[in-house]
Design a protein around this motif. Sequence first.
Motif, PDB file in Angstrom:
ATOM      1  N   THR A 110       4.452  45.836  66.447  1.00 53.53           N
ATOM      2  CA  THR A 110       3.262  45.391  67.164  1.00 53.53           C
ATOM      3  C   THR A 110       2.226  44.949  66.136  1.00 53.53           C
ATOM      4  N   PRO A 111       1.219  44.203  66.553  1.00 46.96           N
ATOM      5  CA  PRO A 111       0.165  43.814  65.605  1.00 46.96           C
ATOM      6  C   PRO A 111      -0.475  45.062  64.983  1.00 46.96           C
ATOM      7  N   GLY A 112      -0.699  44.995  63.680  1.00 45.86           N
ATOM      8  CA  GLY A 112      -1.270  46.116  62.951  1.00 45.86           C
ATOM      9  C   GLY A 112      -0.236  46.913  62.181  1.00 45.86           C
ATOM     10  N   ASP A 113       1.057  46.723  62.483  1.00 45.86           N
ATOM     11  CA  ASP A 113       2.115  47.437  61.755  1.00 45.86           C
ATOM     12  C   ASP A 113       2.247  46.878  60.345  1.00 45.86           C
ATOM     13  N   THR A 114       2.727  47.718  59.438  1.00 49.51           N
ATOM     14  CA  THR A 114       2.999  47.316  58.068  1.00 49.51           C
ATOM     15  C   THR A 114       4.504  47.257  57.877  1.00 49.51           C
ATOM     16  N   VAL A 115       4.995  46.134  57.370  1.00 46.91           N
ATOM     17  CA  VAL A 115       6.424  45.938  57.160  1.00 46.91           C
ATOM     18  C   VAL A 115       6.663  45.764  55.671  1.00 46.91           C
ATOM     19  N   ARG A 116       7.549  46.599  55.123  1.00 47.99           N
ATOM     20  CA  ARG A 116       7.957  46.486  53.724  1.00 47.99           C
ATOM     21  C   ARG A 116       9.419  46.054  53.723  1.00 47.99           C
ATOM     22  N   ALA A 117       9.701  44.897  53.123  1.00 46.85           N
ATOM     23  CA  ALA A 117      11.053  44.346  53.142  1.00 46.85           C
ATOM     24  C   ALA A 117      11.468  43.934  51.741  1.00 46.85           C
ATOM     25  N   ARG A 118      12.647  44.340  51.354  1.00 44.02           N
ATOM     26  CA  ARG A 118      13.219  43.927  50.069  1.00 44.02           C
ATOM     27  C   ARG A 118      14.056  42.687  50.344  1.00 44.02           C
ATOM     28  N   ILE A 119      13.528  41.524  50.007  1.00 42.17           N
ATOM     29  CA  ILE A 119      14.181  40.252  50.252  1.00 42.17           C
ATOM     30  C   ILE A 119      14.577  39.663  48.906  1.00 42.17           C
ATOM     31  N   GLY A 120      15.871  39.529  48.692  1.00 43.90           N
ATOM     32  CA  GLY A 120      16.344  39.029  47.403  1.00 43.90           C
ATOM     33  C   GLY A 120      16.019  40.030  46.312  1.00 43.90           C
ATOM     34  N   ASP A 121      15.309  39.592  45.295  1.00 44.81           N
ATOM     35  CA  ASP A 121      14.941  40.484  44.194  1.00 44.81           C
ATOM     36  C   ASP A 121      13.463  40.860  44.249  1.00 44.81           C
ATOM     37  N   ARG A 122      12.836  40.653  45.393  1.00 48.66           N
ATOM     38  CA  ARG A 122      11.399  40.880  45.518  1.00 48.66           C
ATOM     39  C   ARG A 122      11.089  41.761  46.719  1.00 48.66           C
ATOM     40  N   ALA A 166      20.834  42.256  58.605  1.00 50.62           N
ATOM     41  CA  ALA A 166      21.600  42.888  57.527  1.00 50.62           C
ATOM     42  C   ALA A 166      20.675  43.661  56.586  1.00 50.62           C
ATOM     43  N   ALA A 167      19.494  43.119  56.323  1.00 43.81           N
ATOM     44  CA  ALA A 167      18.524  43.834  55.476  1.00 43.81           C
ATOM     45  C   ALA A 167      18.082  45.128  56.148  1.00 43.81           C
ATOM     46  N   CYS A 168      17.911  45.090  57.458  1.00 38.51           N
ATOM     47  CA  CYS A 168      17.521  46.304  58.191  1.00 38.51           C
ATOM     48  C   CYS A 168      18.644  47.335  58.133  1.00 38.51           C
ATOM     49  N   ARG A 169      19.865  46.900  58.403  1.00 33.00           N
ATOM     50  CA  ARG A 169      21.008  47.831  58.380  1.00 33.00           C
ATOM     51  C   ARG A 169      21.246  48.388  56.987  1.00 33.00           C
ATOM     52  N   GLY A 170      20.922  47.611  55.954  1.00 32.84           N
ATOM     53  CA  GLY A 170      21.115  48.054  54.578  1.00 32.84           C
ATOM     54  C   GLY A 170      20.012  48.966  54.067  1.00 32.84           C
ATOM     55  N   GLY A 171      18.989  49.208  54.890  1.00 36.29           N
ATOM     56  CA  GLY A 171      17.907  50.096  54.473  1.00 36.29           C
ATOM     57  C   GLY A 171      16.844  49.418  53.636  1.00 36.29           C
ATOM     58  N   HIS A 172      16.772  48.084  53.687  1.00 34.94           N
ATOM     59  CA  HIS A 172      15.811  47.346  52.874  1.00 34.94           C
ATOM     60  C   HIS A 172      14.522  47.026  53.618  1.00 34.94           C
ATOM     61  N   VAL A 173      14.415  47.456  54.878  1.00 32.32           N
ATOM     62  CA  VAL A 173      13.219  47.169  55.666  1.00 32.32           C
ATOM     63  C   VAL A 173      12.641  48.482  56.170  1.00 32.32           C
ATOM     64  N   ARG A 174      11.320  48.631  56.015  1.00 36.30           N
ATOM     65  CA  ARG A 174      10.621  49.813  56.521  1.00 36.30           C
ATOM     66  C   ARG A 174       9.426  49.342  57.327  1.00 36.30           C
ATOM     67  N   VAL A 175       9.220  49.966  58.482  1.00 37.40           N
ATOM     68  CA  VAL A 175       8.068  49.662  59.331  1.00 37.40           C
ATOM     69  C   VAL A 175       7.200  50.909  59.357  1.00 37.40           C
ATOM     70  N   ASN A 176       5.958  50.770  58.919  1.00 37.06           N
ATOM     71  CA  ASN A 176       5.026  51.898  58.817  1.00 37.06           C
ATOM     72  C   ASN A 176       5.644  53.056  58.013  1.00 37.06           C
ATOM     73  N   ASP A 177       6.278  52.720  56.911  1.00 34.67           N
ATOM     74  CA  ASP A 177       6.922  53.674  55.991  1.00 34.67           C
ATOM     75  C   ASP A 177       8.037  54.486  56.639  1.00 34.67           C
TER      76      ASP A 177
END
Length: 126
Positions: free
Chosen positions: A48-60, A27-38
Amino acid sequence: MTPKTTTRVDRWLWAVRLTKTRSDAAAACRGGHVRVNDRPAKPATPITPGDTVRARIGDRTRLVEVVRVIEKRVGAPEAALCLIDNSPPPPSRDPLQAPIARRERGAGRPTKRERRVLDQFRAGWE
């Protein structure tokens, strides 16, 4: 058995305990709250190993680097070895920052004067 080199981002977020359930991760991915390598990530986006994941989980916002790819949920100590957490520190919980108006238990309804004071207090924080 060779270790996997890629997996779905929703499965990985759940496996390393960033979300409570896999459906929350999807649901976070579908809502646009997750980015992989920007880049915006769908639930099936491979990581894959080395990727950067930015996730908005809750209020953080969590910014993590993938160290190891896992698909099954593991214990917290083992999950911590699968990522490097580069997240900014959580905001301080300073009690002076956001005071909460509380009444003593059993004090009854506020008087007219107390209601005026509460209204002025609330108007100052808006």
